[in-house]
Write a protein that holds these residues in place. Structure first.
Motif, mmCIF file in Angstrom:
data_model
loop_
_atom_site.group_PDB
_atom_site.id
_atom_site.type_symbol
_atom_site.label_atom_id
_atom_site.label_comp_id
_atom_site.label_asym_id
_atom_site.label_seq_id
_atom_site.Cartn_x
_atom_site.Cartn_y
_atom_site.Cartn_z
ATOM 1 N N GLU A 32 13.893 -7.955 1.847
ATOM 2 C CA GLU A 32 14.550 -9.190 2.285
ATOM 3 C C GLU A 32 13.823 -9.854 3.446
ATOM 4 O OE1 GLU A 32 18.739 -8.581 2.935
ATOM 5 O OE2 GLU A 32 19.065 -8.007 0.836
ATOM 6 N N ALA A 33 12.941 -9.128 4.103
ATOM 7 C CA ALA A 33 12.146 -9.719 5.186
ATOM 8 C C ALA A 33 11.286 -10.874 4.675
ATOM 9 C CB ALA A 33 11.273 -8.656 5.837
ATOM 10 N N ALA A 34 11.057 -10.935 3.378
ATOM 11 C CA ALA A 34 10.203 -11.979 2.798
ATOM 12 C C ALA A 34 10.954 -13.257 2.451
ATOM 13 C CB ALA A 34 9.522 -11.449 1.537
ATOM 14 N N ARG A 93 9.314 7.629 1.477
ATOM 15 C CA ARG A 93 10.072 7.318 2.684
ATOM 16 C C ARG A 93 10.216 5.815 2.799
ATOM 17 N NH1 ARG A 93 6.830 5.137 6.567
ATOM 18 N NH2 ARG A 93 4.618 5.626 6.505
ATOM 19 N N ASN A 94 11.134 5.396 3.638
ATOM 20 C CA ASN A 94 11.301 3.975 3.896
ATOM 21 C C ASN A 94 10.165 3.492 4.790
ATOM 22 O OD1 ASN A 94 13.706 3.468 2.487
ATOM 23 N ND2 ASN A 94 14.904 4.348 4.149
ATOM 24 N N PRO A 95 9.716 2.272 4.587
ATOM 25 C CA PRO A 95 8.680 1.735 5.472
ATOM 26 C C PRO A 95 9.263 1.433 6.848
ATOM 27 C CG PRO A 95 9.424 0.038 3.952
ATOM 28 C CD PRO A 95 10.115 1.314 3.549
ATOM 29 N N THR A 96 8.418 1.501 7.849
ATOM 30 C CA THR A 96 8.829 1.149 9.205
ATOM 31 C C THR A 96 8.863 -0.374 9.352
ATOM 32 O OG1 THR A 96 6.561 1.087 10.044
ATOM 33 C CG2 THR A 96 7.725 3.242 10.102
ATOM 34 N N ARG A 97 9.455 -0.831 10.421
ATOM 35 C CA ARG A 97 9.457 -2.278 10.701
ATOM 36 C C ARG A 97 8.032 -2.808 10.837
ATOM 37 N NH1 ARG A 97 14.296 -2.823 15.117
ATOM 38 N NH2 ARG A 97 15.977 -2.415 13.645
ATOM 39 N N ALA A 98 7.193 -2.023 11.491
ATOM 40 C CA ALA A 98 5.790 -2.444 11.681
ATOM 41 C C ALA A 98 5.079 -2.556 10.335
ATOM 42 C CB ALA A 98 5.060 -1.464 12.597
ATOM 43 N N GLU A 99 5.327 -1.625 9.416
ATOM 44 C CA GLU A 99 4.705 -1.688 8.089
ATOM 45 C C GLU A 99 5.200 -2.906 7.310
ATOM 46 O OE1 GLU A 99 3.865 3.047 7.220
ATOM 47 O OE2 GLU A 99 5.901 2.262 6.955
ATOM 48 N N VAL A 100 6.489 -3.198 7.413
ATOM 49 C CA VAL A 100 7.034 -4.380 6.738
ATOM 50 C C VAL A 100 6.414 -5.644 7.323
ATOM 51 C CG1 VAL A 100 9.127 -5.747 6.332
ATOM 52 C CG2 VAL A 100 9.181 -3.260 6.029
ATOM 53 N N ALA A 101 6.325 -5.713 8.638
ATOM 54 C CA ALA A 101 5.725 -6.891 9.286
ATOM 55 C C ALA A 101 4.269 -7.064 8.859
ATOM 56 C CB ALA A 101 5.827 -6.769 10.805
ATOM 57 N N TRP A 104 0.835 -1.187 0.000
ATOM 58 C CA TRP A 104 0.000 0.000 0.000
ATOM 59 C C TRP A 104 0.881 1.253 0.000
ATOM 60 C CZ3 TRP A 104 0.533 -3.336 4.088
ATOM 61 C CH2 TRP A 104 1.181 -2.834 5.224
ATOM 62 N N LEU A 105 0.265 2.362 -0.375
ATOM 63 C CA LEU A 105 0.972 3.642 -0.358
ATOM 64 C C LEU A 105 1.188 4.087 1.082
ATOM 65 C CD1 LEU A 105 -0.961 5.345 -3.240
ATOM 66 C CD2 LEU A 105 1.463 4.805 -3.236
ATOM 67 N N ILE A 106 2.426 4.439 1.403
ATOM 68 C CA ILE A 106 2.717 4.869 2.774
ATOM 69 C C ILE A 106 2.902 6.382 2.858
ATOM 70 C CG2 ILE A 106 3.690 2.651 3.450
ATOM 71 C CD1 ILE A 106 6.496 3.919 3.183
ATOM 72 N N GLN A 107 2.803 7.073 1.739
ATOM 73 C CA GLN A 107 2.880 8.532 1.753
ATOM 74 C C GLN A 107 1.654 9.101 1.054
ATOM 75 O OE1 GLN A 107 5.336 6.779 -0.157
ATOM 76 N NE2 GLN A 107 4.098 7.022 -1.971
ATOM 77 N N THR A 108 1.435 10.361 1.254
ATOM 78 C CA THR A 108 0.312 11.013 0.599
ATOM 79 C C THR A 108 0.843 11.877 -0.542
ATOM 80 O OG1 THR A 108 0.393 12.824 2.199
ATOM 81 C CG2 THR A 108 -1.138 11.037 2.675
ATOM 82 N N ALA A 109 -0.049 12.287 -1.397
ATOM 83 C CA ALA A 109 0.331 13.100 -2.561
ATOM 84 C C ALA A 109 1.115 14.331 -2.099
ATOM 85 C CB ALA A 109 -0.915 13.527 -3.331
ATOM 86 N N GLY A 110 2.204 14.590 -2.785
ATOM 87 C CA GLY A 110 3.034 15.740 -2.488
ATOM 88 C C GLY A 110 4.137 15.480 -1.479
ATOM 89 N N GLU A 111 4.065 14.367 -0.746
ATOM 90 C CA GLU A 111 5.111 14.008 0.209
ATOM 91 C C GLU A 111 6.239 13.289 -0.502
ATOM 92 O OE1 GLU A 111 4.055 11.529 3.484
ATOM 93 O OE2 GLU A 111 2.599 12.934 4.264
#
Length: 184
Positions: free
Chosen positions: A128-130, A93-101, A83-90
């Motif tokens: 690589e978490a996968a 960014r790197n995903p957090t550990r929680a988002e990766v999990a 899923w998109l982790i940023q909004t339009a215009g931002e």
């Protein structure tokens, strides 16, 4: 269609925008999964996780896959955090550990839609978490650096490592294609 339906279902479940896998790629017939980290902000314009998106990562991926001779019909591109982790215009960014999990918890459902999958290439440290999940499911994995322009430009070694990895993937796909076509 099954991948698009999965994206719609996942988006509804999460309440977040989930771009579709590129319909010009192999879809459910893909033999190779390219697993990246997160959809970039340019998917807001296209709606697809695609090597054709108007951004540097997509352009690099297009170039490296073409150089390796990997047929588009053999691939599906997805993200560990789909899923998109940023909004339009931002900025991206790197995903957090929680988002990766959380993304990793949804990956098995996506993999279930790929009955011909033979190999996965995971791109970047977050993806690589996968690896353990993929290998548990008997899907061999290769790892490569993420093809973002920011990372590719850090050293000539990065582009070489990506090229070598995708070259190995192309060789493996050629071997399995040839063995499938050989008479018994």
């Amino acid at each position: 269609m099954p991948l698009a339906a999965y994206g719609v279902l996942l988006a509804a479940r999460l309440g977040k925008a989930v771009p579709d896998a590129d319909p010009l790629d192999g879809g459910i017939d893909a033999r190779l999964l390219i697993l990246l980290e997160t959809p970039g902000p340019k998917v807001l314009g296209t709606g697809f996780v695609s090597r054709d998106n108007p951004d540097g990562t997509a352009a690099n991926l297009f170039r490296f896959l073409t150089q390796a001779g990997i047929a588009r019909s053999d691939t599906v591109i997805w993200n560990i955090v789909p899923w998109l982790i940023q909004t339009a215009g931002e900025r991206n960014r790197n995903p957090t550990r929680a988002e990766v999990a959380e993304g990793l918890r949804h990956l098995p459902d996506f993999l279930d839609l790929l009955p011909r999958l033979e190999l996965a290439v995971v791109a970047g440290r977050k993806a690589e978490a996968a690896v353990d999940l993929l290998e548990t499911r008997k899907i061999p994995c290769l790892t490569m650096p993420h093809p973002s322009p920011t990372y590719v430009c850090t050293s000539p070694d990065v582009a070489l490592r990506i090229s070598v990895c995708l070259g190995k993937a192309a060789e493996r796909l050629a071997v399995t294609r040839n063995s499938a076509m050989s008479p018994s």
